[in-house]
Write a protein that holds these residues in place. Structure first.
Motif, PDB file in Angstrom:
ATOM      1  N   TYR A  26       6.889   1.642  -0.836  1.00 28.53           N
ATOM      2  CA  TYR A  26       7.559   2.890  -0.497  1.00 28.53           C
ATOM      3  C   TYR A  26       7.016   3.480   0.801  1.00 28.53           C
ATOM      4  O   TYR A  26       7.759   3.986   1.623  1.00 28.53           O
ATOM      5  CB  TYR A  26       7.412   3.889  -1.652  1.00 28.53           C
ATOM      6  CG  TYR A  26       8.216   5.144  -1.452  1.00 28.53           C
ATOM      7  CD1 TYR A  26       9.593   5.132  -1.662  1.00 28.53           C
ATOM      8  CD2 TYR A  26       7.612   6.319  -1.056  1.00 28.53           C
ATOM      9  CE1 TYR A  26      10.347   6.277  -1.466  1.00 28.53           C
ATOM     10  CE2 TYR A  26       8.354   7.477  -0.858  1.00 28.53           C
ATOM     11  CZ  TYR A  26       9.725   7.452  -1.069  1.00 28.53           C
ATOM     12  OH  TYR A  26      10.461   8.578  -0.873  1.00 28.53           O
ATOM     13  N   TYR A  27       5.692   3.382   0.980  1.00 25.57           N
ATOM     14  CA  TYR A  27       5.054   3.921   2.176  1.00 25.57           C
ATOM     15  C   TYR A  27       4.639   2.783   3.102  1.00 25.57           C
ATOM     16  O   TYR A  27       4.259   1.709   2.645  1.00 25.57           O
ATOM     17  CB  TYR A  27       3.818   4.755   1.820  1.00 25.57           C
ATOM     18  CG  TYR A  27       4.128   5.946   0.958  1.00 25.57           C
ATOM     19  CD1 TYR A  27       4.739   7.075   1.493  1.00 25.57           C
ATOM     20  CD2 TYR A  27       3.816   5.943  -0.395  1.00 25.57           C
ATOM     21  CE1 TYR A  27       5.033   8.175   0.702  1.00 25.57           C
ATOM     22  CE2 TYR A  27       4.101   7.038  -1.200  1.00 25.57           C
ATOM     23  CZ  TYR A  27       4.716   8.146  -0.640  1.00 25.57           C
ATOM     24  OH  TYR A  27       5.009   9.217  -1.433  1.00 25.57           O
ATOM     25  N   LYS A  28       4.667   3.035   4.398  1.00 24.71           N
ATOM     26  CA  LYS A  28       4.293   2.054   5.408  1.00 24.71           C
ATOM     27  C   LYS A  28       2.787   1.808   5.458  1.00 24.71           C
ATOM     28  O   LYS A  28       2.337   0.722   5.799  1.00 24.71           O
ATOM     29  CB  LYS A  28       4.761   2.587   6.763  1.00 24.71           C
ATOM     30  CG  LYS A  28       5.241   1.561   7.713  1.00 24.71           C
ATOM     31  CD  LYS A  28       5.999   2.209   8.842  1.00 24.71           C
ATOM     32  CE  LYS A  28       5.095   2.523   9.994  1.00 24.71           C
ATOM     33  NZ  LYS A  28       5.785   2.831  11.220  1.00 24.71           N
ATOM     34  N   SER A  29       1.997   2.807   5.113  1.00 22.10           N
ATOM     35  CA  SER A  29       0.552   2.735   5.309  1.00 22.10           C
ATOM     36  C   SER A  29      -0.236   2.303   4.069  1.00 22.10           C
ATOM     37  O   SER A  29      -1.449   2.169   4.132  1.00 22.10           O
ATOM     38  CB  SER A  29       0.039   4.105   5.758  1.00 22.10           C
ATOM     39  OG  SER A  29       0.335   5.075   4.770  1.00 22.10           O
ATOM     40  N   THR A  30       0.455   2.078   2.942  1.00 23.11           N
ATOM     41  CA  THR A  30      -0.231   1.684   1.706  1.00 23.11           C
ATOM     42  C   THR A  30       0.676   0.800   0.858  1.00 23.11           C
ATOM     43  O   THR A  30       1.896   0.916   0.920  1.00 23.11           O
ATOM     44  CB  THR A  30      -0.674   2.924   0.890  1.00 23.11           C
ATOM     45  OG1 THR A  30      -1.345   2.480  -0.298  1.00 23.11           O
ATOM     46  CG2 THR A  30       0.499   3.804   0.514  1.00 23.11           C
ATOM     47  N   ASN A  31       0.066  -0.066   0.064  1.00 23.21           N
ATOM     48  CA  ASN A  31       0.812  -0.913  -0.868  1.00 23.21           C
ATOM     49  C   ASN A  31       0.794  -0.347  -2.288  1.00 23.21           C
ATOM     50  O   ASN A  31       1.328  -0.953  -3.205  1.00 23.21           O
ATOM     51  CB  ASN A  31       0.205  -2.324  -0.910  1.00 23.21           C
ATOM     52  CG  ASN A  31       0.386  -3.069   0.391  1.00 23.21           C
ATOM     53  OD1 ASN A  31       1.211  -2.716   1.217  1.00 23.21           O
ATOM     54  ND2 ASN A  31      -0.402  -4.112   0.573  1.00 23.21           N
ATOM     55  N   ARG A  32       0.154   0.792  -2.464  1.00 27.32           N
ATOM     56  CA  ARG A  32      -0.066   1.326  -3.820  1.00 27.32           C
ATOM     57  C   ARG A  32       1.216   1.630  -4.587  1.00 27.32           C
ATOM     58  O   ARG A  32       1.294   1.353  -5.776  1.00 27.32           O
ATOM     59  CB  ARG A  32      -0.935   2.563  -3.762  1.00 27.32           C
ATOM     60  CG  ARG A  32      -2.404   2.194  -3.732  1.00 27.32           C
ATOM     61  CD  ARG A  32      -3.242   3.398  -3.924  1.00 27.32           C
ATOM     62  NE  ARG A  32      -3.744   3.784  -2.612  1.00 27.32           N
ATOM     63  CZ  ARG A  32      -4.345   4.904  -2.361  1.00 27.32           C
ATOM     64  NH1 ARG A  32      -4.498   5.798  -3.308  1.00 27.32           N
ATOM     65  NH2 ARG A  32      -4.796   5.164  -1.170  1.00 27.32           N
ATOM     66  N   THR A  33       2.203   2.225  -3.948  1.00 32.84           N
ATOM     67  CA  THR A  33       3.467   2.514  -4.620  1.00 32.84           C
ATOM     68  C   THR A  33       4.445   1.418  -4.223  1.00 32.84           C
ATOM     69  O   THR A  33       4.948   1.393  -3.100  1.00 32.84           O
ATOM     70  CB  THR A  33       4.016   3.893  -4.197  1.00 32.84           C
ATOM     71  OG1 THR A  33       3.021   4.879  -4.467  1.00 32.84           O
ATOM     72  CG2 THR A  33       5.276   4.235  -4.951  1.00 32.84           C
ATOM     73  N   ASN A  34       4.676   0.486  -5.160  1.00 34.00           N
ATOM     74  CA  ASN A  34       5.525  -0.662  -4.839  1.00 34.00           C
ATOM     75  C   ASN A  34       6.426  -1.030  -6.013  1.00 34.00           C
ATOM     76  O   ASN A  34       6.098  -0.772  -7.165  1.00 34.00           O
ATOM     77  CB  ASN A  34       4.659  -1.846  -4.405  1.00 34.00           C
ATOM     78  CG  ASN A  34       3.798  -2.359  -5.526  1.00 34.00           C
ATOM     79  OD1 ASN A  34       4.274  -3.043  -6.426  1.00 34.00           O
ATOM     80  ND2 ASN A  34       2.506  -2.022  -5.499  1.00 34.00           N
ATOM     81  N   SER A  35       7.546  -1.623  -5.695  1.00 33.96           N
ATOM     82  CA  SER A  35       8.538  -1.938  -6.725  1.00 33.96           C
ATOM     83  C   SER A  35       8.099  -3.021  -7.711  1.00 33.96           C
ATOM     84  O   SER A  35       8.387  -2.888  -8.906  1.00 33.96           O
ATOM     85  CB  SER A  35       9.887  -2.283  -6.093  1.00 33.96           C
ATOM     86  OG  SER A  35       9.759  -3.300  -5.145  1.00 33.96           O
ATOM     87  N   PRO A  36       7.416  -4.116  -7.323  1.00 31.63           N
ATOM     88  CA  PRO A  36       7.011  -5.093  -8.334  1.00 31.63           C
ATOM     89  C   PRO A  36       6.121  -4.495  -9.437  1.00 31.63           C
ATOM     90  O   PRO A  36       6.316  -4.799 -10.617  1.00 31.63           O
ATOM     91  CB  PRO A  36       6.261  -6.163  -7.541  1.00 31.63           C
ATOM     92  CG  PRO A  36       6.866  -6.091  -6.192  1.00 31.63           C
ATOM     93  CD  PRO A  36       7.123  -4.615  -5.974  1.00 31.63           C
ATOM     94  N   ASP A  37       5.155  -3.660  -9.043  1.00 28.87           N
ATOM     95  CA  ASP A  37       4.295  -3.042 -10.062  1.00 28.87           C
ATOM     96  C   ASP A  37       5.114  -2.189 -11.025  1.00 28.87           C
ATOM     97  O   ASP A  37       4.823  -2.130 -12.222  1.00 28.87           O
ATOM     98  CB  ASP A  37       3.214  -2.171  -9.412  1.00 28.87           C
ATOM     99  CG  ASP A  37       2.053  -2.983  -8.862  1.00 28.87           C
ATOM    100  OD1 ASP A  37       1.972  -4.196  -9.143  1.00 28.87           O
ATOM    101  OD2 ASP A  37       1.235  -2.388  -8.136  1.00 28.87           O
TER     102      ASP A  37
END
Length: 174
Positions: free
Chosen positions: A21-32
């Motif tokens: 969702y954010y460019k600067s982090t992978n924390r909020t992501n659709s696979p999870d």
């Protein structure tokens, strides 16, 4: 259509740039968020070293501002035989007819010289340099993808071979 047929396999999946969702982090992501009901699917949103069939594999999700330092350190320190990621490396085809050569990738291909084999997503078409293999998209997404082979890849840790499985999607009519 994709994950149900793979339910009999252990699936390891790195998070990519379009998953976040954010460019600067992978924390909020659709696979999870969307794949948590598939107990056989393990997603990696941060660099992680795993073991599969006794071989160490370095899993590298999309490199972003938040994880760049950690990713570089993991690549340097890793004793893994293989690396698998969502990488943006110079010298490979981003899509058919366009080689990514602007050098703006955060990591250069030479960083992976110590690994026996590297598999990566991100670029739409398949290309390789015998050590680093871009696996391409599983299906056509844009007009420049038309008639470019699509599918999934299987990596065999026993033979250290990577095989493409061609995918033909037949739409169902409701």
């Amino acid at each position: 259509m994709v994950f149900d047929p793979m339910s009999k396999y252990d699936v390891h999946m790195v998070v990519g740039n379009h998953d976040c969702y954010y460019k600067s982090t992978n924390r909020t992501n659709s696979p999870d968020l969307l794949l948590k009901d598939y107990l056989n699917v393990k997603t990696y949103s941060e660099p992680t070293e795993i073991s599969v069939d006794g071989d160490k594999i370095l899993m590298l999700p999309w490199i972003c501002e938040e994880n760049e330092k950690q990713t570089r350190q993991m690549i340097t320190d890793s004793e893994a035989k293989f690396a698998m990621g969502h990488l943006e490396l110079s010298g490979f085809y981003a899509y058919r007819g366009h080689k990514f050569e602007d050098g703006k990738g955060l990591v250069e291909p030479q960083v992976f010289d110590k690994f026996e084999k590297v598999l990566s997503g991100h670029f739409h078409t398949r290309s390789d340099n015998d050590k680093i293999h871009y696996i391409g998209n599983p299906c056509e997404m844009f007009w420049n993808d038309v008639n470019d082979p699509r599918g999934f890849g299987l990596f065999d840790t026993e033979t250290v071979s990577y095989n493409h499985l061609l995918l033909t999607l037949t739409p169902t009519v409701a």
